[in-house]
Motif scaffolding. Structure first.
Motif: not given
Length: 241
Positions: A135-139
């Motif tokens: 999720d952090v990577f996508e954000e």
């Protein structure tokens, strides 16, 4: 890897960037011909109704995408991060590669493409493929894709100005020093000093800068400061503050 020696004639006409990336990675593997042939056979049938001009345009676009992805792989390898065929069998790496390759293929600015590479490299080398880390990577990827190259330079300028402000805050001639530093940094963006406020306000959407009423009340030219989110983002890019 030498892109000139890779036969891309069967990988044209709007091939998805991730498949192009797979082909480039496969070109370094022992079974390169087999894997590349499989990718080539998978990707696409040419619409014979296309005009010659449309076909040439799509071929040029694919070649440009191939070169950008080649640069991406070179950026990884220069930092001792190697993307292999085995990596592309892991679901988290497939997902991350898919997202980053599409953004890289669509990004003209070379420096911004390096940031995409840094983000992917740090994600891969940490090896933490939990739902949260994904999720952090996508954000991070969405924020990076949304920012222009000038906005990225502006972030760095705000960080540098804020550090300079802390250094000269107690000096009697701080206003003159700050004004000179501000005008100097604006040349690096580039932006007219009068345009700076609007650009900085637009950057607040990222959560990386915040308006400081305290700074505004003192009459400082830059009333924005970097947030902890910005410094954590830089860490995830592998960049030092």
């Amino acid at each position: 890897m030498d892109i000139q020696n890779y036969n891309s004639s069967s990988l044209r006409y709007g091939v998805p960037a991730f498949l192009l990336l797979c082909a480039l990675v496969a070109a370094t593997a022992p079974a390169a011909a087999l894997v590349a042939g499989t990718v080539a056979a998978t990707v696409g049938v040419v619409d014979m109704g296309l005009s010659v001009a449309a076909e040439q345009a799509k071929e040029a676009l694919t070649k440009a995408s191939m070169q950008r992805l080649q640069d991406f792989i070179s950026d990884l390898e220069s930092n001792n991060c190697h993307l292999t065929v085995e990596d592309l069998k892991q679901e988290p790496i497939i997902h991350a590669s898919c997202l980053v390759s599409e953004n890289i293929a669509a990004t003209r600015n070379r420096e911004k493409r390096r940031y995409f590479a840094f983000l992917f490299m740090e994600f891969k080398m940490r090896g933490e493929f939990s739902d949260t880390s994904m999720d952090v990577f996508e954000e991070d990827l969405r924020i990076l894709a949304d920012m222009s190259e000038r906005e990225m330079r502006l972030l760095i300028v705000i960080e540098r100005f804020f550090k300079f402000l802390e250094e000269v805050n107690a000096l009697p001639d701080r206003t003159e020093r700050l004004r000179a530093k501000f005008e100097e940094l604006c040349l690096e963006i580039p932006a007219d000093p009068e345009e700076f406020k609007g650009l900085a306000e637009r950057l607040t959407r990222t959560g990386f800068v915040v308006f400081s009423q305290g700074l505004a009340n003192t009459g400082f030219l830059v009333a924005y400061r970097p947030t902890q989110n910005y410094y954590k983002f830089k860490e995830r890019l592998g960049l030092k503050s």
